[in-house]
Design an enzyme around this catalytic site. Structure first.
Site, PDB file in Angstrom:
ATOM      1  CD  GLU A  43      32.911  42.402  54.571  1.00  0.00           C
ATOM      2  OE1 GLU A  43      32.880  42.314  53.330  1.00  0.00           O
ATOM      3  OE2 GLU A  43      33.976  42.536  55.223  1.00  0.00           O
ATOM      4  CG  ASP A  97      23.824  30.469  58.034  1.00  0.00           C
ATOM      5  OD1 ASP A  97      22.948  31.366  58.016  1.00  0.00           O
ATOM      6  OD2 ASP A  97      24.016  29.700  57.084  1.00  0.00           O
ATOM      7  CG  ASP A 119      25.820  32.623  46.597  1.00  0.00           C
ATOM      8  OD1 ASP A 119      25.203  32.767  45.519  1.00  0.00           O
ATOM      9  OD2 ASP A 119      26.273  31.529  46.970  1.00  0.00           O
ATOM     10  CG  ASP A 155      29.658  41.748  39.660  1.00  0.00           C
ATOM     11  OD1 ASP A 155      29.252  41.120  40.664  1.00  0.00           O
ATOM     12  OD2 ASP A 155      30.115  41.194  38.648  1.00  0.00           O
TER      13      ASP A 155
END
Length: 215
Positions: A43, A97, A119, A155
């Site tokens: 993930e 990262d 993000d 979303d």
């Protein structure tokens, strides 16, 4: 979203047995780290770790690696991990990262990648930083086998539409897509909710999801 700096977080992450401190040394050797040949799922942007912890509990025959770049966020995941009454030998964390993925995993070493509520980087000039941009898809392609899977939930409708276009331009295959996951009976099978997913669902925000296959 980045949390405020938490005193002691950096030290806790550096000392945790659950965090791989020299991940580049694991490239091509992750099976040795886990002690088995089970598939590896990662993930990217794991946040506080609720999703990956539940996945690791549900699927002990899968090895999981959670990637989070901020020590203050990863620290929260470690705190939750320590509260568990059982060990999770199939779950480790990396504080790196996501751009470093090809330096950490060998070609084909990862079977599946999860991207949950990433993000959105809303400004156009930051498009390359989005985890579903074609630049990141190219990085994923370096660690996934042909046919490897990326699952993405958000979303944010703008980010989702952008992601659909990017995967098409990058030559990936769209296996499944919904603009309202929780109303899609088929795609809800086996769904594990993230912290953000629970939050946004309570606000009645529709959750979008796509599943794409690496060329």
């Amino acid at each position: 979203m980045r949390l405020r700096n938490i005193p002691g977080a950096k030290e806790a992450v550096a000392e945790s047995p659950f965090v791989i401190q020299t991940p580049a040394e694991q490239k091509g050797r992750w099976a040795e780290r886990f002690g088995n040949q089970n598939p590896i799922h990662i993930e990217v942007g794991m946040g506080k770790g609720q999703f990956l912890t539940e996945m690791a509990l549900l699927h002990p025959d899968v090895n999981y690696v959670g990637i989070e770049r901020y020590t203050s966020v990863l620290y929260r995941a470690l705190q939750k991990r320590e509260e568990l009454e059982q060990t999770l030998p199939n779950l480790f964390y990396l504080c790196i990262d996501a751009q470093e993925l090809p330096d950490i995993f060998a070609p084909g070493e990862v079977e599946k990648i999860y991207l949950n509520f990433s993000d959105p980087w809303p400004k156009d000039r930051h498009a390359k930083r989005r985890l579903t941009s074609r630049e990141f898809l190219a990085r994923y392609q370096q660690v996934l086998p042909a046919g490897g899977i990326v699952e993405f939930k958000t979303d944010n409708r703008g980010l989702f539409d952008f992601s659909l276009e990017e995967q098409k331009e990058a030559g990936w295959e769209l296996l499944a897509c919904t603009y309202n996951l929780h109303k899609d009976e088929k795609m809800m099978v086996g769904n594990v909710m993230t912290e953000y997913e629970r939050k946004f669902s309570k606000l009645r925000n529709p959750i979008h999801k796509m599943v794409i296959k690496c060329p």
